[in-house]
Design a protein around this motif. Structure first.
Motif, PDB file in Angstrom:
ATOM      1  N   LEU A  12      16.044  15.234 175.128  1.00  0.00           N
ATOM      2  CA  LEU A  12      16.197  15.024 173.690  1.00  0.00           C
ATOM      3  C   LEU A  12      17.362  14.099 173.378  1.00  0.00           C
ATOM      4  O   LEU A  12      17.621  13.794 172.233  1.00  0.00           O
ATOM      5  CB  LEU A  12      16.402  16.355 172.976  1.00  0.00           C
ATOM      6  N   TYR A  26      25.187  10.897 154.814  1.00  0.00           N
ATOM      7  CA  TYR A  26      24.139  11.663 155.475  1.00  0.00           C
ATOM      8  C   TYR A  26      24.436  13.153 155.523  1.00  0.00           C
ATOM      9  O   TYR A  26      23.536  13.966 155.412  1.00  0.00           O
ATOM     10  CB  TYR A  26      23.936  11.150 156.892  1.00  0.00           C
ATOM     11  N   MET A  27      25.673  13.504 155.720  1.00  0.00           N
ATOM     12  CA  MET A  27      25.941  14.924 155.903  1.00  0.00           C
ATOM     13  C   MET A  27      26.398  15.586 154.616  1.00  0.00           C
ATOM     14  O   MET A  27      26.300  16.793 154.489  1.00  0.00           O
ATOM     15  CB  MET A  27      27.007  15.116 156.980  1.00  0.00           C
ATOM     16  N   SER A  57      24.685  19.124 170.801  1.00  0.00           N
ATOM     17  CA  SER A  57      24.433  20.143 169.794  1.00  0.00           C
ATOM     18  C   SER A  57      24.102  21.481 170.445  1.00  0.00           C
ATOM     19  O   SER A  57      24.590  22.530 170.033  1.00  0.00           O
ATOM     20  CB  SER A  57      23.288  19.666 168.906  1.00  0.00           C
ATOM     21  N   SER A  86      17.880  24.169 161.556  1.00  0.00           N
ATOM     22  CA  SER A  86      19.235  24.650 161.625  1.00  0.00           C
ATOM     23  C   SER A  86      19.223  26.156 161.462  1.00  0.00           C
ATOM     24  O   SER A  86      18.323  26.737 160.872  1.00  0.00           O
ATOM     25  CB  SER A  86      20.033  24.031 160.494  1.00  0.00           C
ATOM     26  N   ALA A  94      21.493  15.717 171.017  1.00  0.00           N
ATOM     27  CA  ALA A  94      20.886  17.051 171.001  1.00  0.00           C
ATOM     28  C   ALA A  94      21.511  17.928 172.087  1.00  0.00           C
ATOM     29  O   ALA A  94      21.696  19.134 171.895  1.00  0.00           O
ATOM     30  CB  ALA A  94      19.388  16.941 171.204  1.00  0.00           C
ATOM     31  N   PHE A 107      25.403  18.325 162.607  1.00  0.00           N
ATOM     32  CA  PHE A 107      25.969  19.647 162.800  1.00  0.00           C
ATOM     33  C   PHE A 107      25.478  20.230 164.115  1.00  0.00           C
ATOM     34  O   PHE A 107      24.319  20.046 164.486  1.00  0.00           O
ATOM     35  CB  PHE A 107      25.543  20.587 161.672  1.00  0.00           C
ATOM     36  N   ALA A 108      26.352  20.974 164.772  1.00  0.00           N
ATOM     37  CA  ALA A 108      25.947  21.636 165.997  1.00  0.00           C
ATOM     38  C   ALA A 108      24.880  22.667 165.683  1.00  0.00           C
ATOM     39  O   ALA A 108      24.968  23.384 164.695  1.00  0.00           O
ATOM     40  CB  ALA A 108      27.149  22.303 166.643  1.00  0.00           C
ATOM     41  N   GLY A 109      23.871  22.713 166.514  1.00  0.00           N
ATOM     42  CA  GLY A 109      22.775  23.637 166.302  1.00  0.00           C
ATOM     43  C   GLY A 109      21.557  22.993 165.688  1.00  0.00           C
ATOM     44  O   GLY A 109      20.474  23.562 165.752  1.00  0.00           O
ATOM     45  N   ASP A 110      21.729  21.841 165.091  1.00  0.00           N
ATOM     46  CA  ASP A 110      20.565  21.113 164.584  1.00  0.00           C
ATOM     47  C   ASP A 110      19.854  20.446 165.754  1.00  0.00           C
ATOM     48  O   ASP A 110      20.438  20.199 166.796  1.00  0.00           O
ATOM     49  CB  ASP A 110      21.011  20.043 163.591  1.00  0.00           C
ATOM     50  N   SER A 111      18.593  20.151 165.513  1.00  0.00           N
ATOM     51  CA  SER A 111      17.859  19.527 166.603  1.00  0.00           C
ATOM     52  C   SER A 111      17.963  18.013 166.566  1.00  0.00           C
ATOM     53  O   SER A 111      17.638  17.355 167.535  1.00  0.00           O
ATOM     54  CB  SER A 111      16.399  19.941 166.554  1.00  0.00           C
ATOM     55  N   ALA A 112      18.361  17.470 165.464  1.00  0.00           N
ATOM     56  CA  ALA A 112      18.510  16.026 165.396  1.00  0.00           C
ATOM     57  C   ALA A 112      19.749  15.726 164.573  1.00  0.00           C
ATOM     58  O   ALA A 112      20.131  16.520 163.716  1.00  0.00           O
ATOM     59  CB  ALA A 112      17.289  15.377 164.763  1.00  0.00           C
ATOM     60  N   PRO A 113      20.363  14.610 164.842  1.00  0.00           N
ATOM     61  CA  PRO A 113      21.544  14.274 164.040  1.00  0.00           C
ATOM     62  C   PRO A 113      21.173  14.041 162.591  1.00  0.00           C
ATOM     63  O   PRO A 113      20.079  13.580 162.281  1.00  0.00           O
ATOM     64  CB  PRO A 113      22.068  13.000 164.694  1.00  0.00           C
ATOM     65  N   ARG A 114      22.106  14.364 161.730  1.00  0.00           N
ATOM     66  CA  ARG A 114      21.846  14.141 160.308  1.00  0.00           C
ATOM     67  C   ARG A 114      21.826  12.652 159.996  1.00  0.00           C
ATOM     68  O   ARG A 114      21.046  12.188 159.186  1.00  0.00           O
ATOM     69  CB  ARG A 114      22.929  14.815 159.472  1.00  0.00           C
TER      70      ARG A 114
END
Lengths: 642, 697
Positions: free
Chosen positions: A570, A167-168, A577, A2, A574, A90-97
């Motif tokens: 991805l 999770y978040m 994101s 992130s 992704a 969150f937007a910008g992460d590479s994988a969902p939380r």
């Protein structure tokens, strides 16, 4: 990965450094060139330059002045809706939380702890009664009739809430949301989900992204053929320049696979299953168990290319049926198309004489037992679900076309340029991709069909005759004013097989047009029209030209086209994101106030306007319909209007 | 309890599967698991009747005992503005929608009602709005983050950057989600190391492992050992399963920088390099990072800053690898608002190209999964274990944390050997506010280890609790069928239940009950509340009560005054007064003409210091006959439980707050003030689960 806050500020400094120095340098150059006044000035200039070379330039760089505004940037939440699960992050992460799966535990009342009781899971039958086998595990189904939409909203709310809290770890402040939604989602379902989000989480805006486009973005391409092996259905979407241009679907998906697994296991247990697949089917095993077996052990046999009918494969369930056998003789004299990623798999895995078996413990039957099955048998459910290759390819209804044929038809339907790009960007996504070997099998089957037929919607015996018989060809050549289909229809009306939705035959193969790869069918080139297409000078593509101008470095590597090629993505989350992180504005951004006022239908509730259906994809204007308060026109984009 | 009840203590599905999955696990994992945390009202028992029903199935199945329960429906679920607004969308459903519009009787069997029903223990109460607040209708704020395993508080800045999992050494077993412990192992006699000397050389095998004390799983099974006993999370991030090292994102960035500086050729070298390693596998994290920097470059080029794009080698050589994460953000700062930025990129759509190399995020799919297939098939022959047990179950896979080191698709774990230890999810302490008046409803202590609350307004302190008991009077209740399982209600025969309302507040409360004459749903039961209006005395001090008993005249007269409207009450000495027994000779229950009297219509059954009990009579429908008749298939789960929707309206007079103006949004009515008293009322639906109806004919 992130973009954390401290990192971001460091990156800002680094990123700003080259720009600022170049700017200050250029400004000095300008000043130097303009000022030829006297030495004193020069010296002052030099001193000035020395000074500025080491310290910050005179012009303030806004990066350092406004870190607070950067930092105050709100977190955007990306939600990817699937039938079985939602992915939230969150937007910008590479994988969902967090990934929240839908299940019966979620639908129970709070404080209901029966799940903990011993042997509770044995009691699945009363839950599965009345065609509800496995329905608890879905968020929605495409058939909206009889579906409680409010419950869909409740499920969405509960899942998003679980993702938030578990999770978040975020509080319930309103945050902007981005929803990645499958394109074919019915409007009532979309409306129910949006209602729930707006009502319970109060986001200022919700943006909608289509999942095929997100998948393409997450693969780094602008055009792609997205094969979504989903739960309810398999959807093949062609994306061209970030737009969906065509969609085809079939009911062969994850749910079918689980049901086939159940049938297979029930057969192994000695239960005779009726052959209908309706709701009245009696289930002997629980959904969980069948789904588990399908996830663990079901695999897909590699594609077996049958060169001649004589060397028949040892397996009883041979991948090719008679419908194909008639045309198969033709593939010997056709040149093979080049396939970049995969080698031919024929005879790659010879099965050893003793069949390998495994034992599957089954606990949800009337009495716990275990069945011993061979691995060959374990590929049956997959075979039946996605290919059904014991039937002729022409025997399927439109809604249950086998997946490989669906992919081929989706490609065939596309215009030539689009197909050339899409065929070398096939992306497999969805839950079905976890079946071992399934992607390769589909890919190889598609290659095989392309080898056999080329990009010609017309196939069958009569076409072979047309190709081999010079008399027919001459006759055909005389009538060149007609197009291919007309002439062939005139000639052999009864024997030709034309698949439904035939595109114009001028849609030639992308491979042929590119020239780099082999032409698919030699016979087709003798057709007059085809000659023209092959010899025509390629048009100058203004976009390509512009690209070449702006990006000279990419000149040497033109985007690959005309070959069948699969690439990885991805996934839709992704992609969403990435899109959100890059601040690309979406077509459909719904404001909370507007949604609260108008909902999906606008302020006045009216029965489905016929016009509204015709002007799908148009951004309909709230002011035109509701007549009041519509600040800005907003649209649901591809999802149409109610 | 209230601050944390949103956080499930254990994942239910996991534990179940864990019990089912481990063949060695023979029983309870945690001793407290079987008994539900909340003692009553939470546990409608299951039945194990297999369907279709046969006669012999009916009686001999062991039944879990049924505890009567009460659920309260939070009023917030009625407030959804959208369902009312768009009837055409919902009307696509069925006639049920129309039915809902006609009468607003609450149907506890409806698909949606499960989401709005709560046990009393889960509800809060806003003192200012005088309204029930459920977990769905409170605004939450986070007090602190902590790891449930090591109980360390995590600063909130770390949550965004490092994720919502514990980054110390707290892990859950990937097989059974039990906690993992770090153990020291003797290195020399380790067989794994002897078997794989290359691993030992490459990753300087450590001598610490993670091991599960429940199922004996240890990280050697996935070929991972650690050098240090602490900060396992960091070490694990650098290790792949099997012990290979993996570059973290930061290291990769640095390495790239080195390469770029060494190569010096800029775009040319990178392009060549990109084509060379077209087949290299990127893991998810790398691919995402590459894609992100690629798109950012493209966008900034498309933005026409000119200078950057003008020098191609600079654009690709430096920025391509050294891409600042916020380049686009800076660009948007320069160009103004982000909308302008978007407009620009939109106006020139062709200037963005697609990714062409792995360094730009393009990843060719390697579709060949035959190695995994052979591994699956040959598993038994190579290891002697069954292939089925070599694969991970669905629940195990679902509980895995997203592993960024995996390749997108073919990296999806399938075998148990590819599972990874699950770092503990962090938890939060949350304070809750009323969404309307913003008053705090619940606020826990900020220290992790304390379980106390500073503020906690739970609904149980404000609204009466309801307990249910079946009424069996030896002489009056007709004997039930002999072979009926216990705790079941016989169909088609009246059964009586005593509902006891207990008043928690210090004012006496008037209760009005209402219920539909027949319960909604597939198996309608006739319901009669014998005494729908009554009063509960205030929750006075116990000592006050004792004092009152001494001068019984005053207390009884007072109570009679209060309860005059609900009908004549027994006024004997002592705390409990049973109405029926004290008024002999009346024909209260017409059908109950015996020596001992049953419940009377309009009479309170029993009454005490701060409680009152009344009687409710039900005649359940016959399950089997109805199921046969209506042709809607066999009886589904819980359809045999007799649930009664009941509308409860309570009124009381409270001290009017002097400093505060009653807001209009509260349900309390401000009128009728006399002597500083203020009339308040609260109304809600609740659901009484009375019992299981027997499946006899």
């Amino acid at each position: 990965m992130s973009a954390s806050l401290p990192h971001r500020s460091v990156a800002n400094i680094r990123g700003a450094a080259p720009t600022s120095s170049s700017r200050s340098g250029s400004s000095h150059r300008e000043r130097e060139s303009s000022s030829h006044r006297d030495r004193g000035d020069r010296d002052r200039e030099r001193g000035d330059r020395d000074h500025s070379g080491t310290s910050t330039p005179a012009r303030p760089i806004p990066t350092f002045n406004t870190p607070s505004s950067l930092r105050a940037e709100e977190e955007l939440i990306v939600v990817d809706f699937g039938t079985r699960k939602i992915q939230v992050g969150f937007a910008g992460d590479s994988a969902p939380r967090g990934i929240v799966w839908f299940g019966p535990e979620q639908q129970r009342r709070i404080g209901d702890f029966r799940d903990w009781q011993t042997d509770y899971h044995q009691d699945w039958r009363s839950k599965a009664a009345g065609g509800n086998w496995g329905r608890d595990y879905e968020l929605w189904r495409p058939d909206v009739r009889g579906l409680e939409l409010g419950q869909v909203g409740d499920k969405v709310e509960k899942a998003v809430r679980e993702a938030y809290t578990k999770y978040m770890l975020i509080d319930s402040r309103p945050r902007r949301m981005v929803c990645v939604v499958p394109t074919g989602l019915p409007i009532p379902l979309l409306s129910a989900a949006l209602d729930s989000l707006f009502h319970r989480f109060q986001p200022p805006t919700v943006s909608l992204l289509s999942s095929p486009v997100s998948v393409a973005v997450a693969a780094g391409v602008r055009s792609a053929l997205v094969v979504d092996l989903g739960w309810n259905e398999t959807i093949v979407t062609s994306v061209y320049e970030y737009r969906e241009v065509a969609t085809k679907r079939t009911v062969r998906g994850g749910r079918r696979l689980t049901e086939e697994t159940h049938r297979f296991l029930a057969k192994e247990l000695g239960h005779v299953q009726r052959d209908n697949r309706d709701d009245k089917q009696e289930y002997v095993l629980s959904f969980e168990e069948c789904h588990d077996v399908a996830n663990r052990l079901v695999w897909c046999k590699p594609f077996k290319a049958e060169k001649t009918p004589k060397s028949s494969p040892p397996q009883p369930a041979s991948p090719e049926g008679e419908g194909l056998a008639t045309v198969e003789e033709s593939d010997e004299d056709k040149p093979a198309i080049t396939i970049t990623t995969t080698a031919s798999t024929a005879g790659e895995k010879p099965l050893p004489p003793p069949p390998k078996v495994t034992t599957i413990p089954l606990r949800s039957g009337r009495s716990p037992t275990s069945v011993e099955v061979t691995f060959d048998q374990l590929s049956e459910p997959c075979e039946n679900t996605f290919f059904d290759s014991q039937y002729s390819l022409s025997s399927f209804d439109d809604h249950e076309i086998p997946v490989h044929l669906l992919v081929y038809r989706a490609l065939l339907q596309l215009p030539l340029d689009v197909r050339a790009l899409c065929m070398s960007r096939i992306i497999f996504t969805g839950g079905g991709t976890t079946v071992l070997g399934l992607r390769k099998r589909i890919f190889d089957e598609v290659c095989h069909i392309v080898q056999e037929r080329g990009w010609d919607p017309v196939y069958g015996k009569a076409k072979e005759q047309l190709r081999t018989n010079p008399k027919l060809k001459k006759k055909h050549g005389r009538q060149t004013t007609n197009n291919n289909r007309d002439s062939s229809n005139n000639n052999n009306n009864n024997t030709l097989t034309t698949p439904g939705g035939v595109p114009p035959p001028a849609a030639a193969s992308g491979a042929a047009s590119e020239g780099g790869t082999a032409a698919p069918a030699s016979g087709q080139e003798e057709d007059g029209i085809w000659h023209d297409a092959a010899n025509s000078v390629p048009e100058v593509d203004p976009i390509e030209a512009q690209l070449a101008r702006t990006n000279p470095s990419a000149n040497g590597r033109k985007p690959l086209q005309g070959q069948l090629r699969a690439i990885e993505s991805l996934g839709p989350w992704a992609g969403g994101s990435l899109i959100t992180h890059l601040k690309v504005s979406t077509v459909s951004t719904i404001d909370k106030d507007q949604w609260t006022q108008h909902g999906v239908t606008g302020a006045t509730v009216r029965q489905a306007d016929v016009e509204a259906k015709t002007q799908q994809r148009l951004s309909w204007n709230a002011m035109n319909r509701g007549g009041r308060e519509g600040k800005e026109p907003w649209t649901l984009g591809v999802w149409g209007a109610a | 309890m209230f601050g944390n009840n949103r956080l499930p203590a254990f994942h239910p599905g996991l534990t179940q599967s864990r019990i089912r999955d481990t063949t060695t696990g023979s029983g309870l994992w945690f001793p407290g698991l079987r008994s539900p945390p909340l003692p009553s009202e939470s546990d409608p028992a299951n039945d194990q009747l297999p369907l279709p029903i046969t006669q012999e199935d009916l009686y001999d199945t062991p039944m879990a005992p049924f505890n009567p329960y009460t659920y309260i429906r939070c009023p917030c679920s009625e407030l959804n503005p959208y369902t009312k607004r768009t009837p055409d969308v919902t009307a696509q459903g069925l006639s049920r929608a129309a039915q809902d519009d006609d009468d607003h009787t609450f149907d506890p069997r409806a698909a949606r009602s499960n989401y709005s029903l709560y046990p009393l223990e889960y509800l809060s109460f806003c003192e200012d709005c005088h309204q029930i607040r459920c977990p769905r209708c409170v605004a939450e704020e986070i007090v602190c983050y902590y790891c449930p395993n090591c109980l360390f508080e995590v600063p909130s800045s770390n949550i965004r950057s490092e994720g919502s999992r514990c980054t110390r050494s707290c892990f859950q077993c990937p097989i059974c989600i039990g906690p993992l412990a770090v153990n020291h192992v003797e290195t020399p006699p380790d067989p794994n190391q002897l078997l794989s000397p290359d691993h030992a050389s490459s990753s300087h095998l450590g001598s610490y492992i993670l091991s599960c004390s429940y199922c004996n799983w240890s990280s050697t099974e996935i070929g991972i050992k650690f050098d240090k006993p602490n900060s396992i999370h960091m070490q694990l991030a650098k290790l792949r399963n099997g012990g290979e090292t993996r570059l973290t994102a930061k290291e990769r960035k640095e390495r790239r920088k080195e390469q770029a500086s060494q190569g010096g050729g800029g775009g040319g070298s990178s392009a060549g390099q990109g084509e060379e390693d077209l087949d290299t596998l990127l893991d998810m994290e790398t691919q995402f990072a590459n894609l992100k920097s690629f798109y950012q470059n493209q966008l900034s080029d498309a933005n026409g800053t000119g200078k950057v794009g003008g020098d191609p080698s600079a654009a690709l050589g430096n920025l391509g690898f050294d891409a600042p994460a916020s380049l686009s953000r800076i660009m948007s700062l320069y160009t103004g608002s982000s909308s302008l930025h978007d407009k620009k990129s939109k106006s020139r759509p062709g200037t963005m190209r697609e990714a062409l190399a792995p360094s730009e995020g393009l990843q060719l799919a390697s579709l060949d999964e035959s190695s995994a297939i052979t591994a699956l098939q040959d598993f038994e022959s190579t290891t002697g274990l069954d292939a089925y047990s070599s694969t991970a179950s669905t629940t195990q896979l679902q509980s895995q944390a997203p592993y960024l080191g995996a390749s997108p698709l073919h990296g999806l774990t399938r075998f148990t050997s590819s599972l990874r230890p699950i770092p503990y999810l962090l938890r939060t302490k949350r304070s809750k506010r009323c969404p309307q008046c913003r008053h705090i409803i619940s606020k826990p202590e900020s220290k992790v280890t304390t379980t106390r609350f500073r503020i906690r307004l739970i609904a149980g302190n404000y609204i009466p609790t309801i307990t249910i008991k079946q009424l069996i009077i030896p002489g009056l209740t007709p004997p039930s069928m002999p072979n009926l399982p216990p705790d079941t209600i016989e169909p088609l025969k009246p059964a009586q239940f005593v509902l006891t309302f207990k008043n928690p507040i210090f004012e006496s409360v008037r209760v009005t009950l209402a219920t539909p004459a027949t319960t909604p749903g597939r198996f309608p039961a006739k319901v009669t509340i014998l005494c729908p209006q009554f009063e509960i005395d205030s929750n006075t001090d116990v000592w006050e009560e004792a004092l009152k008993d001494n001068n019984a005249t005053s207390s009884s007269s007072q109570s009679q005054n209060l309860s005059s409207s609900t009908g004549p009450e027994g006024s004997g000495p002592g705390g409990r007064k049973r109405a029926g027994t004290l008024r002999p000779g009346t024909a209260g229950g017409a059908s109950l003409a015996g020596e001992e009297l049953g419940p009377e219509v309009g009479k309170v059954w029993e009454r005490g210091r701060n409680w009152t009990s009344i009687v409710i009579e039900v005649i359940p429908a016959s399950l089997v006959q109805t199921a046969k008749r209506d042709g809607r298939g066999p009886i589904k789960e819980d359809e045999d439980v007799l649930e009664i929707p009941m509308f409860v309206r309570i009124e009381w007079e409270a001290e009017a707050p002097e400093d505060e103006i009653m807001p209009g949004l509260s349900s309390a009515k401000g009128g009728n003030k006399d002597g500083g008293k203020e009339k308040r009322e609260l109304a809600y639906w609740c659901v009484l689960g009375l019992g299981r109806v027997a499946r006899t004919l």
